[in-house]
Design a protein around this motif. Structure first.
Motif, PDB file in Angstrom:
ATOM      1  N   GLN A   1      14.900   2.999 -13.541  1.00  0.00           N
ATOM      2  CA  GLN A   1      13.469   3.048 -13.240  1.00  0.00           C
ATOM      3  C   GLN A   1      13.172   3.948 -12.043  1.00  0.00           C
ATOM      4  N   GLN A   2      13.926   3.782 -10.969  1.00  0.00           N
ATOM      5  CA  GLN A   2      13.687   4.594  -9.773  1.00  0.00           C
ATOM      6  C   GLN A   2      13.942   6.071 -10.055  1.00  0.00           C
ATOM      7  N   PHE A   3      14.984   6.367 -10.786  1.00  0.00           N
ATOM      8  CA  PHE A   3      15.292   7.756 -11.138  1.00  0.00           C
ATOM      9  C   PHE A   3      14.131   8.374 -11.921  1.00  0.00           C
ATOM     10  N   LEU A   4      13.627   7.644 -12.914  1.00  0.00           N
ATOM     11  CA  LEU A   4      12.527   8.147 -13.730  1.00  0.00           C
ATOM     12  C   LEU A   4      11.269   8.391 -12.892  1.00  0.00           C
ATOM     13  N   LEU A   5      10.965   7.463 -11.997  1.00  0.00           N
ATOM     14  CA  LEU A   5       9.787   7.634 -11.149  1.00  0.00           C
ATOM     15  C   LEU A   5       9.919   8.844 -10.234  1.00  0.00           C
ATOM     16  N   HIS A   6      11.100   9.036  -9.665  1.00  0.00           N
ATOM     17  CA  HIS A   6      11.297  10.180  -8.768  1.00  0.00           C
ATOM     18  C   HIS A   6      11.245  11.509  -9.527  1.00  0.00           C
ATOM     19  N   LYS A   7      11.648  11.516 -10.778  1.00  0.00           N
ATOM     20  CA  LYS A   7      11.633  12.748 -11.571  1.00  0.00           C
ATOM     21  C   LYS A   7      10.279  13.014 -12.230  1.00  0.00           C
ATOM     22  N   SER A   8       9.407  12.021 -12.220  1.00  0.00           N
ATOM     23  CA  SER A   8       8.085  12.188 -12.824  1.00  0.00           C
ATOM     24  C   SER A   8       7.191  13.037 -11.920  1.00  0.00           C
ATOM     25  N   ILE A   9       6.160  13.601 -12.517  1.00  0.00           N
ATOM     26  CA  ILE A   9       5.193  14.402 -11.776  1.00  0.00           C
ATOM     27  C   ILE A   9       4.465  13.498 -10.781  1.00  0.00           C
ATOM     28  N   ASP A  10       4.214  14.024  -9.585  1.00  0.00           N
ATOM     29  CA  ASP A  10       3.558  13.252  -8.528  1.00  0.00           C
ATOM     30  C   ASP A  10       2.267  12.591  -9.013  1.00  0.00           C
TER      31      ASP A  10
ATOM     32  N   GLU B   1       0.850  -1.192   0.000  1.00  0.00           N
ATOM     33  CA  GLU B   1       0.000   0.000   0.000  1.00  0.00           C
ATOM     34  C   GLU B   1       0.885   1.241   0.000  1.00  0.00           C
ATOM     35  N   ALA B   2       0.321   2.357  -0.429  1.00  0.00           N
ATOM     36  CA  ALA B   2       1.075   3.608  -0.479  1.00  0.00           C
ATOM     37  C   ALA B   2       0.163   4.776  -0.128  1.00  0.00           C
ATOM     38  N   THR B   3       0.716   5.730   0.617  1.00  0.00           N
ATOM     39  CA  THR B   3      -0.039   6.926   0.974  1.00  0.00           C
ATOM     40  C   THR B   3       0.611   8.193   0.442  1.00  0.00           C
ATOM     41  N   ASN B   4       1.776   8.040  -0.203  1.00  0.00           N
ATOM     42  CA  ASN B   4       2.444   9.201  -0.794  1.00  0.00           C
ATOM     43  C   ASN B   4       3.281   8.731  -1.993  1.00  0.00           C
ATOM     44  N   LYS B   5       3.902   9.671  -2.665  1.00  0.00           N
ATOM     45  CA  LYS B   5       4.655   9.349  -3.885  1.00  0.00           C
ATOM     46  C   LYS B   5       5.819   8.402  -3.602  1.00  0.00           C
ATOM     47  N   ASP B   6       6.563   8.638  -2.527  1.00  0.00           N
ATOM     48  CA  ASP B   6       7.717   7.785  -2.237  1.00  0.00           C
ATOM     49  C   ASP B   6       7.314   6.334  -2.009  1.00  0.00           C
ATOM     50  N   GLU B   7       6.220   6.126  -1.278  1.00  0.00           N
ATOM     51  CA  GLU B   7       5.731   4.771  -1.052  1.00  0.00           C
ATOM     52  C   GLU B   7       5.202   4.161  -2.350  1.00  0.00           C
ATOM     53  N   ALA B   8       4.574   4.974  -3.185  1.00  0.00           N
ATOM     54  CA  ALA B   8       4.080   4.491  -4.472  1.00  0.00           C
ATOM     55  C   ALA B   8       5.241   4.044  -5.361  1.00  0.00           C
TER      56      ALA B   8
ATOM     57  N   GLN C   1       1.362  11.678 -11.975  1.00  0.00           N
ATOM     58  CA  GLN C   1       1.614  10.566 -12.897  1.00  0.00           C
ATOM     59  C   GLN C   1       1.946   9.294 -12.125  1.00  0.00           C
ATOM     60  N   VAL C   2       2.799   9.436 -11.130  1.00  0.00           N
ATOM     61  CA  VAL C   2       3.220   8.274 -10.338  1.00  0.00           C
ATOM     62  C   VAL C   2       2.030   7.720  -9.559  1.00  0.00           C
ATOM     63  N   ILE C   3       1.243   8.592  -8.961  1.00  0.00           N
ATOM     64  CA  ILE C   3       0.083   8.150  -8.189  1.00  0.00           C
ATOM     65  C   ILE C   3      -0.959   7.506  -9.102  1.00  0.00           C
ATOM     66  N   ASP C   4      -1.187   8.091 -10.269  1.00  0.00           N
ATOM     67  CA  ASP C   4      -2.120   7.496 -11.232  1.00  0.00           C
ATOM     68  C   ASP C   4      -1.661   6.100 -11.657  1.00  0.00           C
ATOM     69  N   LEU C   5      -0.368   5.950 -11.907  1.00  0.00           N
ATOM     70  CA  LEU C   5       0.172   4.650 -12.280  1.00  0.00           C
ATOM     71  C   LEU C   5      -0.005   3.655 -11.137  1.00  0.00           C
ATOM     72  N   PHE C   6       0.259   4.096  -9.923  1.00  0.00           N
ATOM     73  CA  PHE C   6       0.075   3.226  -8.762  1.00  0.00           C
ATOM     74  C   PHE C   6      -1.375   2.755  -8.672  1.00  0.00           C
ATOM     75  N   VAL C   7      -2.314   3.663  -8.877  1.00  0.00           N
ATOM     76  CA  VAL C   7      -3.740   3.318  -8.800  1.00  0.00           C
ATOM     77  C   VAL C   7      -4.104   2.317  -9.896  1.00  0.00           C
ATOM     78  N   LYS C   8      -3.581   2.505 -11.096  1.00  0.00           N
ATOM     79  CA  LYS C   8      -3.866   1.566 -12.190  1.00  0.00           C
ATOM     80  C   LYS C   8      -3.322   0.172 -11.874  1.00  0.00           C
ATOM     81  N   ILE C   9      -2.108   0.115 -11.360  1.00  0.00           N
ATOM     82  CA  ILE C   9      -1.505  -1.174 -11.003  1.00  0.00           C
ATOM     83  C   ILE C   9      -2.293  -1.819  -9.864  1.00  0.00           C
ATOM     84  N   LYS C  10      -2.630  -1.030  -8.879  1.00  0.00           N
ATOM     85  CA  LYS C  10      -3.379  -1.549  -7.730  1.00  0.00           C
ATOM     86  C   LYS C  10      -4.750  -2.076  -8.167  1.00  0.00           C
TER      87      LYS C  10
END
Length: 77
Positions: A44-53, A3-10, A55-64
């Motif tokens: 991969q980690q670098f790209l995720l950290h540089k992406s807009i919050d 589970e994730a509640t913020n971008k870093d956890e996502a 985008q990362v959260i939306d991707l997390f929701v789609k995967i979840k």
């Protein structure tokens, strides 16, 4: 899937799922995800950290969502 509640956890959760590469992951249709699957793991980690919050959260929701769809289908079959 974690589970994730913020971008870093996502980011951590997304990277874990990418590392496991389960079959249900093929149903995720996202540009960022497609890019992540086709680059080296160390980038991969670098790209995720540089992406807009968002985008990362939306991707997390789609995967979840796909993860829970898979669990539901596996439960009823």
């Amino acid at each position: 899937m974690k589970e994730a509640t913020n971008k870093d956890e996502a980011v951590i959760s997304i990277l874990d799922v990418l590392n496991e590469n389960p079959l249900w992951l093929n149903k995720v249709n996202d540009g960022l995800f497609s890019l992540l699957k086709n680059i080296e793991k160390e980038h991969q980690q670098f790209l995720l950290h540089k992406s807009i919050d968002e985008q990362v959260i939306d991707l997390f929701v789609k995967i979840k969502t796909e993860y829970y769809n898979f669990k539901d289908n596996a439960k009823w079959n």
